[in-house]
Write a protein that holds these residues in place. Structure first.
Motif, PDB file in Angstrom:
ATOM      1  N   TYR A  23       0.839  -1.358   0.126  1.00 60.72           N
ATOM      2  CA  TYR A  23      -0.038   0.111  -0.296  1.00 60.72           C
ATOM      3  C   TYR A  23       0.775   1.269  -0.043  1.00 60.72           C
ATOM      4  O   TYR A  23       2.138   1.203   0.251  1.00 60.72           O
TER       5      TYR A  23
ATOM      6  N   GLY B  39      -5.484  -8.679   9.349  1.00 62.21           N
ATOM      7  CA  GLY B  39      -4.480  -8.378   8.736  1.00 62.21           C
ATOM      8  C   GLY B  39      -3.553  -9.052   7.952  1.00 62.21           C
ATOM      9  O   GLY B  39      -2.432  -8.999   7.501  1.00 62.21           O
ATOM     10  N   ALA B  40      -3.946 -10.547   7.901  1.00 65.06           N
ATOM     11  CA  ALA B  40      -3.203 -11.342   6.839  1.00 65.06           C
ATOM     12  C   ALA B  40      -3.082 -11.028   5.414  1.00 65.06           C
ATOM     13  O   ALA B  40      -2.156 -11.486   4.717  1.00 65.06           O
ATOM     14  N   GLY B  41      -4.081 -10.241   5.136  1.00 65.18           N
ATOM     15  CA  GLY B  41      -3.951  -9.865   3.528  1.00 65.18           C
ATOM     16  C   GLY B  41      -4.912 -10.473   2.805  1.00 65.18           C
ATOM     17  O   GLY B  41      -5.168 -10.342   1.439  1.00 65.18           O
ATOM     18  N   LYS B  42      -6.095 -10.944   3.344  1.00 69.35           N
ATOM     19  CA  LYS B  42      -7.217 -11.657   2.950  1.00 69.35           C
ATOM     20  C   LYS B  42      -8.186 -10.629   2.054  1.00 69.35           C
ATOM     21  O   LYS B  42      -8.532 -11.154   0.740  1.00 69.35           O
ATOM     22  N   SER B  43      -8.387  -9.616   2.656  1.00 70.96           N
ATOM     23  CA  SER B  43      -9.309  -8.807   1.730  1.00 70.96           C
ATOM     24  C   SER B  43      -8.503  -7.992   0.500  1.00 70.96           C
ATOM     25  O   SER B  43      -9.089  -7.836  -0.566  1.00 70.96           O
ATOM     26  N   THR B  44      -7.379  -7.751   0.951  1.00 69.19           N
ATOM     27  CA  THR B  44      -6.278  -7.251  -0.264  1.00 69.19           C
ATOM     28  C   THR B  44      -6.350  -8.242  -1.410  1.00 69.19           C
ATOM     29  O   THR B  44      -6.442  -7.806  -2.715  1.00 69.19           O
TER      30      THR B  44
HETATM   31  P1  ADP Z   1      -7.412  -9.203   6.335  1.00 68.63           P
HETATM   32  O1  ADP Z   1      -8.566  -8.814   5.216  1.00 68.63           O
HETATM   33  O2  ADP Z   1      -6.682 -10.415   6.259  1.00 68.63           O
HETATM   34  O3  ADP Z   1      -7.819  -8.660   7.575  1.00 68.63           O
HETATM   35  P2  ADP Z   1      -6.237  -6.936   4.716  1.00 68.63           P
HETATM   36  O4  ADP Z   1      -5.837  -7.463   3.629  1.00 68.63           O
HETATM   37  O5  ADP Z   1      -7.444  -6.096   5.089  1.00 68.63           O
HETATM   38  O6  ADP Z   1      -6.260  -8.050   5.947  1.00 68.63           O
HETATM   39  O7  ADP Z   1      -5.060  -5.897   5.445  1.00 68.63           O
HETATM   40  C1  ADP Z   1      -3.440  -6.445   5.355  1.00 68.63           C
HETATM   41  C2  ADP Z   1      -2.665  -5.598   5.794  1.00 68.63           C
HETATM   42  O8  ADP Z   1      -2.794  -4.382   4.902  1.00 68.63           O
HETATM   43  C3  ADP Z   1      -2.924  -4.738   7.069  1.00 68.63           C
HETATM   44  O9  ADP Z   1      -1.703  -4.810   7.710  1.00 68.63           O
HETATM   45  C4  ADP Z   1      -3.828  -3.622   6.844  1.00 68.63           C
HETATM   46  O10 ADP Z   1      -3.689  -2.769   8.091  1.00 68.63           O
HETATM   47  C5  ADP Z   1      -3.327  -3.103   5.711  1.00 68.63           C
HETATM   48  N1  ADP Z   1      -4.075  -2.580   4.719  1.00 68.63           N
HETATM   49  C6  ADP Z   1      -5.190  -2.814   4.210  1.00 68.63           C
HETATM   50  N2  ADP Z   1      -5.932  -1.588   3.516  1.00 68.63           N
HETATM   51  C7  ADP Z   1      -4.671  -0.707   3.491  1.00 68.63           C
HETATM   52  C8  ADP Z   1      -4.694   0.694   2.964  1.00 68.63           C
HETATM   53  N3  ADP Z   1      -5.365   1.091   2.196  1.00 68.63           N
HETATM   54  N4  ADP Z   1      -3.714   1.276   3.062  1.00 68.63           N
HETATM   55  C9  ADP Z   1      -2.566   0.859   4.021  1.00 68.63           C
HETATM   56  N5  ADP Z   1      -2.709  -0.296   4.423  1.00 68.63           N
HETATM   57  C10 ADP Z   1      -3.876  -0.955   4.406  1.00 68.63           C
END
Ligand code: ADP
Ligand code: ADP
Length: 225
Positions: free
Chosen positions: A13, A40-45
């Motif tokens: 990010y 925070g594992a990266g699932k949504s990303t």
């Molecule tokens: P999960 O879905 O497994 O909880 P995310 O994919 O939401 O994980 O987040 C993975 C990491 O990226 C986390 O450390 C989160 O804080 C970070 N993160 C998510 N979205 C953003 C963003 N828009 N900007 C910066 N960091 C982000």
């Protein structure tokens, strides 16, 4: 032949957070895959990459025969139906009908066909009685069902859902699980609802700090955790 291929996917990010380090996996047509892992594992990303809502820092994604890139985004979005974690992110029209009809209209479908398609999917998710309501007045579970209807109305080959049972009462959860079970094509979803994953997924991918920690048959993975 694989319907989804994710190869060495990395996502950093803009603030420097490394959300995905180097994730790779392939999914076969018709598979139902649960993506699990801590906050925070990266699932949504990862999910947001599957239909191009985020651009990889490096790595590649292929959906069917189509490599994901700016030029192929319209094709990809027609193939991959994405249900966001928060239904408010995808409901923005004055009525439920308009929201569900939006995609099919955009595809250039004739009015009569759109009306038929909308009725079909609203009945499928048990929300046809809500068709003339403004989406923002609905309960969380109702919104979720309508959000799913907006995606199903596009007849996607791949259904991607971020925490689909989040915030649903037990009855709505069971209904949604039946819907996911009956969807005949590929299903990929994240969840903290391990009972649902056990029931609906033959395969599980465990993410840990942006990497694929484990990937295999659900029972095997759960017995080793
Ligand atoms: P999960 O879905 O497994 O909880 P995310 O994919 O939401 O994980 O987040 C993975 C990491 O990226 C986390 O450390 C989160 O804080 C970070 N993160 C998510 N979205 C953003 C963003 N828009 N900007 C910066 N960091 C982000
Ligand atoms: P290249 O020709 O360098 O292999 P691609 O064909 O993969 O690049 O992508 C073409 C352009 O689209 C590049 O600028 C790339 O950064 C951009 N792109 C790739 N994936 C996405 C995406 N998911 N969303 C938006 N832009 C993307």
């Amino acid at each position: 032949h694989h319907i989804v291929e994710v190869k060495n996917l990395r996502h950093v990010y803009s603030d420097g957070t490394v959300a995905l380090k180097d994730a790779s996996f392939r999914i076969t047509h018709g598979e139902s895959v649960g993506i699990i892992g801590a906050n925070g594992a990266g699932k949504s990303t990862l999910l947001l990459h599957l239909n191009g809502y985020l651009e990889p820092t490096s790595g590649n994604i292929r959906i069917g025969d189509i490599p994901l890139s700016k030029g192929t985004l319209p094709d990809i979005r027609r193939t991959v139906g994405m249900v966001f974690q928060d239904p408010d992110d995808q409901l923005f029209m004055p009525t439920v009908f308009d929201d569900v009809a939006f995609g099919p209209f955009n595809l250039g479908m004739a009015v009569a066909d759109v009306e038929q398609r909308v009725t079909e999917v609203l009945e499928l998710v048990g929300a046809n009685h809500l068709r003339d309501k403004p989406p923002y007045n609905l309960s969380g579970g109702e919104k979720k069902r309508v959000a799913i209807a907006t995606v199903l109305s596009m007849s996607p080959d791949i259904l991607v859902m971020d925490e689909p049972t989040n915030g649903l009462d037990p009855f709505a959860r069971r209904q949604l699980m039946a819907l996911i079970r009956d969807f005949k094509h590929t299903r990929i979803f994240t969840s903290h609802d391990l009972d649902m994953v056990l029931e609906l997924c033959e395969r599980v991918i465990v993410l840990h700090e942006g990497e694929v920690w484990a990937d295999g048959p659900t029972l095997e993975i759960f017995n080793n955790e």
